[in-house]
Design a protein around this motif. Structure first.
Motif, PDB file in Angstrom:
ATOM      1  N   GLY A 280      20.973  24.319  39.213  1.00  0.00           N
ATOM      2  CA  GLY A 280      19.696  24.752  39.755  1.00  0.00           C
ATOM      3  C   GLY A 280      18.946  25.713  38.854  1.00  0.00           C
ATOM      4  N   LEU A 281      19.397  25.850  37.601  1.00  0.00           N
ATOM      5  CA  LEU A 281      18.727  26.734  36.655  1.00  0.00           C
ATOM      6  C   LEU A 281      17.565  26.021  35.971  1.00  0.00           C
ATOM      7  N   ARG A 282      16.588  26.807  35.548  1.00  0.00           N
ATOM      8  CA  ARG A 282      15.453  26.253  34.822  1.00  0.00           C
ATOM      9  C   ARG A 282      15.791  26.268  33.334  1.00  0.00           C
ATOM     10  N   VAL A 283      15.792  25.092  32.720  1.00  0.00           N
ATOM     11  CA  VAL A 283      16.243  24.955  31.342  1.00  0.00           C
ATOM     12  C   VAL A 283      15.124  24.370  30.484  1.00  0.00           C
ATOM     13  N   ARG A 284      14.888  24.994  29.362  1.00  0.00           N
ATOM     14  CA  ARG A 284      13.877  24.542  28.406  1.00  0.00           C
ATOM     15  C   ARG A 284      14.571  24.305  27.069  1.00  0.00           C
ATOM     16  N   MET A 285      14.405  23.115  26.519  1.00  0.00           N
ATOM     17  CA  MET A 285      15.105  22.742  25.297  1.00  0.00           C
ATOM     18  C   MET A 285      14.237  22.972  24.058  1.00  0.00           C
ATOM     19  N   TRP A 286      14.881  23.470  23.009  1.00  0.00           N
ATOM     20  CA  TRP A 286      14.270  23.692  21.695  1.00  0.00           C
ATOM     21  C   TRP A 286      12.909  24.407  21.818  1.00  0.00           C
ATOM     22  N   PRO A 287      12.878  25.552  22.490  1.00  0.00           N
ATOM     23  CA  PRO A 287      11.596  26.211  22.773  1.00  0.00           C
ATOM     24  C   PRO A 287      10.934  26.754  21.512  1.00  0.00           C
ATOM     25  N   ALA A 288       9.615  26.894  21.598  1.00  0.00           N
ATOM     26  CA  ALA A 288       8.823  27.485  20.507  1.00  0.00           C
ATOM     27  C   ALA A 288       9.152  26.832  19.176  1.00  0.00           C
ATOM     28  N   TYR A 289       9.085  25.494  19.175  1.00  0.00           N
ATOM     29  CA  TYR A 289       9.362  24.729  17.957  1.00  0.00           C
ATOM     30  C   TYR A 289      10.758  25.041  17.411  1.00  0.00           C
ATOM     31  N   ASP A 290      11.744  24.986  18.309  1.00  0.00           N
ATOM     32  CA  ASP A 290      13.152  25.068  17.895  1.00  0.00           C
ATOM     33  C   ASP A 290      13.547  26.452  17.390  1.00  0.00           C
ATOM     34  N   ALA A 291      13.007  27.502  18.032  1.00  0.00           N
ATOM     35  CA  ALA A 291      13.440  28.856  17.686  1.00  0.00           C
ATOM     36  C   ALA A 291      14.946  28.994  17.921  1.00  0.00           C
ATOM     37  N   TYR A 292      15.407  28.423  19.019  1.00  0.00           N
ATOM     38  CA  TYR A 292      16.830  28.255  19.310  1.00  0.00           C
ATOM     39  C   TYR A 292      16.947  27.040  20.219  1.00  0.00           C
ATOM     40  N   ASP A 293      18.161  26.723  20.677  1.00  0.00           N
ATOM     41  CA  ASP A 293      18.370  25.417  21.321  1.00  0.00           C
ATOM     42  C   ASP A 293      18.027  25.377  22.805  1.00  0.00           C
ATOM     43  N   VAL A 294      18.480  26.389  23.565  1.00  0.00           N
ATOM     44  CA  VAL A 294      18.375  26.316  25.028  1.00  0.00           C
ATOM     45  C   VAL A 294      17.876  27.650  25.574  1.00  0.00           C
ATOM     46  N   HIS A 295      16.804  27.579  26.364  1.00  0.00           N
ATOM     47  CA  HIS A 295      16.221  28.746  27.033  1.00  0.00           C
ATOM     48  C   HIS A 295      16.502  28.579  28.521  1.00  0.00           C
ATOM     49  N   ILE A 296      17.255  29.504  29.106  1.00  0.00           N
ATOM     50  CA  ILE A 296      17.742  29.372  30.485  1.00  0.00           C
ATOM     51  C   ILE A 296      17.157  30.498  31.321  1.00  0.00           C
ATOM     52  N   THR A 297      16.506  30.149  32.422  1.00  0.00           N
ATOM     53  CA  THR A 297      15.911  31.153  33.305  1.00  0.00           C
ATOM     54  C   THR A 297      16.581  31.104  34.674  1.00  0.00           C
ATOM     55  N   PHE A 298      17.110  32.247  35.105  1.00  0.00           N
ATOM     56  CA  PHE A 298      17.710  32.372  36.430  1.00  0.00           C
ATOM     57  C   PHE A 298      16.612  32.637  37.460  1.00  0.00           C
ATOM     58  N   ALA A 299      16.961  32.472  38.728  1.00  0.00           N
ATOM     59  CA  ALA A 299      15.970  32.613  39.795  1.00  0.00           C
ATOM     60  C   ALA A 299      15.375  34.016  39.862  1.00  0.00           C
ATOM     61  N   ASP A 300      16.134  35.033  39.405  1.00  0.00           N
ATOM     62  CA  ASP A 300      15.609  36.404  39.433  1.00  0.00           C
ATOM     63  C   ASP A 300      14.850  36.762  38.166  1.00  0.00           C
ATOM     64  N   GLY A 301      14.611  35.768  37.280  1.00  0.00           N
ATOM     65  CA  GLY A 301      13.839  35.993  36.063  1.00  0.00           C
ATOM     66  C   GLY A 301      14.661  36.369  34.843  1.00  0.00           C
ATOM     67  N   TRP A 302      15.954  36.577  35.010  1.00  0.00           N
ATOM     68  CA  TRP A 302      16.827  36.897  33.875  1.00  0.00           C
ATOM     69  C   TRP A 302      16.915  35.688  32.946  1.00  0.00           C
ATOM     70  N   VAL A 303      16.857  35.918  31.635  1.00  0.00           N
ATOM     71  CA  VAL A 303      16.786  34.822  30.668  1.00  0.00           C
ATOM     72  C   VAL A 303      17.943  34.897  29.676  1.00  0.00           C
ATOM     73  N   TRP A 304      18.555  33.735  29.436  1.00  0.00           N
ATOM     74  CA  TRP A 304      19.550  33.586  28.377  1.00  0.00           C
ATOM     75  C   TRP A 304      18.968  32.714  27.265  1.00  0.00           C
ATOM     76  N   ALA A 305      19.323  33.056  26.030  1.00  0.00           N
ATOM     77  CA  ALA A 305      19.013  32.209  24.879  1.00  0.00           C
ATOM     78  C   ALA A 305      20.330  31.719  24.290  1.00  0.00           C
ATOM     79  N   VAL A 306      20.395  30.425  24.003  1.00  0.00           N
ATOM     80  CA  VAL A 306      21.639  29.822  23.529  1.00  0.00           C
ATOM     81  C   VAL A 306      21.368  28.949  22.318  1.00  0.00           C
ATOM     82  N   ASP A 307      22.177  29.128  21.277  1.00  0.00           N
ATOM     83  CA  ASP A 307      22.234  28.190  20.164  1.00  0.00           C
ATOM     84  C   ASP A 307      23.571  27.467  20.252  1.00  0.00           C
TER      85      ASP A 307
END
Length: 393
Positions: A280-307
């Motif tokens: 149920g997480l909001r996932v954005r792939m290769w954001p900002a022209y591939d700055a990194y691989d996975v941008h993950i947003t939790f329901a409370d607005g907390w964000v993870w960046a993953v390569d």
């Protein structure tokens, strides 16, 4: 955390000392020669005189053996046998402890094709045109999409290379009329190439059900061979779709460097995307022209960046470590490796940590399984997403 002594390049002292081992340039020379010539001619078609790069690899191996009073390979076929049958750890060459594992081979024993580890060794050779090909293509796609101002075009370009490395004529036509991909249409025409008949069994092509690349028919026993080391370690490749030659209408596949360094690692990225989205997480792939691989947003607005890094060799991964770019913004960042990689090589994470540069000493490497578990735990702890729904049910 205490600072780790580092050299002028930012590498830990023990990792920087790789340059003191004469086996390191030898492995790079060998791997570069094997991968380049496999791509151009096939390793079973060498004839005298050998190309200069191959002769140099043979000469350096012989010299390394003679310096250690060891029996050297007597010819190129003998050297190829070493690469196919003799773990590199058993070669009479000087290598640092993290350079190879006890069972590492440079050539696959069944197919005589370069292993993924061989490709990663070749990537350490800075002037190797073959291993830089994938980066040139990705940089070209980024430049074209930025010129058009179309971030979505780049995202769909990457997803196409990861999820559809094989295209029938009908599928290629559908791609050609997809306007989202307009900035990279000419690039796509250059990197999808006709499939040779060597992939046919009778009048049928077969696609691997795990990694989506074409399978090669084995001469004996009627089985199939997958070019991905990781896939082969899981057992005989499952046949996904079968494509009749007549129906294919001119089958196309991505060129090998892109299959090796984009499609293969990209499978781990999209598989992680699916697992996180299922939470149920909001996932954005290769954001900002591939700055990194996975941008993950939790329901409370907390964000993870993953390569995501699907590398066979943890020391190489450690030496390549660098902080995750700060934009798009995030609250926590991680590098992630498929759990199967860590399972294949005991001490994977420890080797990574020993070899990462001082500038990345705080970078945390997790397996994909650990990352998903952390996400579940965070959702439960904060009472957000489906974890809360499951608890309330």
């Amino acid at each position: 955390m205490n600072a780790v002594p580092a050299n002028e390049d930012g590498l830990p002292v023990h990792a920087a000392d790789w340059s003191a081992h004469d086996g390191i340039p030898l492995m790079r020379t060998l791997a570069s020669a094997l991968t380049a010539l496999d791509a151009e001619t096939g390793l079973d078609s060498f004839t005298l005189p050998y190309p200069a790069e191959v002769q140099r690899a043979l000469d350096r191996t012989v010299l390394a053996c003679l310096e250690r009073r060891a029996e050297p390979p007597t010819s190129l076929p003998d050297l190829l046998s070493w690469c196919r049958e003799r773990p590199v750890a058993d070669w009479p060459v000087d290598l640092p402890p993290d350079a190879v594992g006890p069972a590492d081979l440079l050539l696959d024993p069944d197919s005589s094709r370069p292993t993924e580890l061989c490709h990663e060794w070749a990537e350490q050779t800075r002037d190797s045109a073959l291993v830089l090909r994938d980066r040139e293509i990705i940089r070209a796609a980024l430049r074209l999409c930025r010129e058009y101002g179309e971030e979505e075009a780049y995202t769909e370009f990457r997803r196409l290379l990861v999820t559809r490395p094989v295209l029938t004529a009908a599928e290629e036509f559908a791609v050609s009329v997809d306007h989202v991909l307009d900035p990279v249409k000419e690039l796509l025409r250059r990197i999808y190439q006709p499939v040779p008949d060597s992939y046919l069994r009778g009048d049928t092509y077969a696609v691997c059900g795990r990694c989506l690349t074409l399978l090669t028919p084995l001469l004996h026993g009627g089985g199939w061979w997958c070019e991905r080391d990781r896939c082969r370690r899981l057992g005989p490749p499952p046949v996904g779709r079968r494509i009749q030659k007549e129906e294919a209408g001119g089958l196309l596949q991505l060129e090998r460097p892109l299959r090796q360094f984009v499609t293969g690692p990209g499978r781990a990225e999209v598989e992680l995307e699916a697992r996180l989205t299922a939470l149920g997480l909001r996932v954005r792939m290769w954001p900002a022209y591939d700055a990194y691989d996975v941008h993950i947003t939790f329901a409370d607005g907390w964000v993870w960046a993953v390569d995501v890094k699907d590398w066979a060799h943890p020391a190489f991964l450690g030496r390549a470590a660098r902080p995750v770019p700060p934009e798009p913004r995030y609250d926590e960042a991680f590098w992630v490796v498929p759990r199967a990689r860590a399972d294949d090589r005991p001490g994977y994470v420890a080797s990574f940590e020993r070899n990462r540069p001082a500038a990345a000493r705080d970078l945390l490497l997790l397996t994909d399984t650990e990352l998903v578990a952390r996400a579940r735990a965070r959702m439960k702890r904060t009472g957000t997403g489906r974890a809360q729904e499951d608890r309330d049910a």
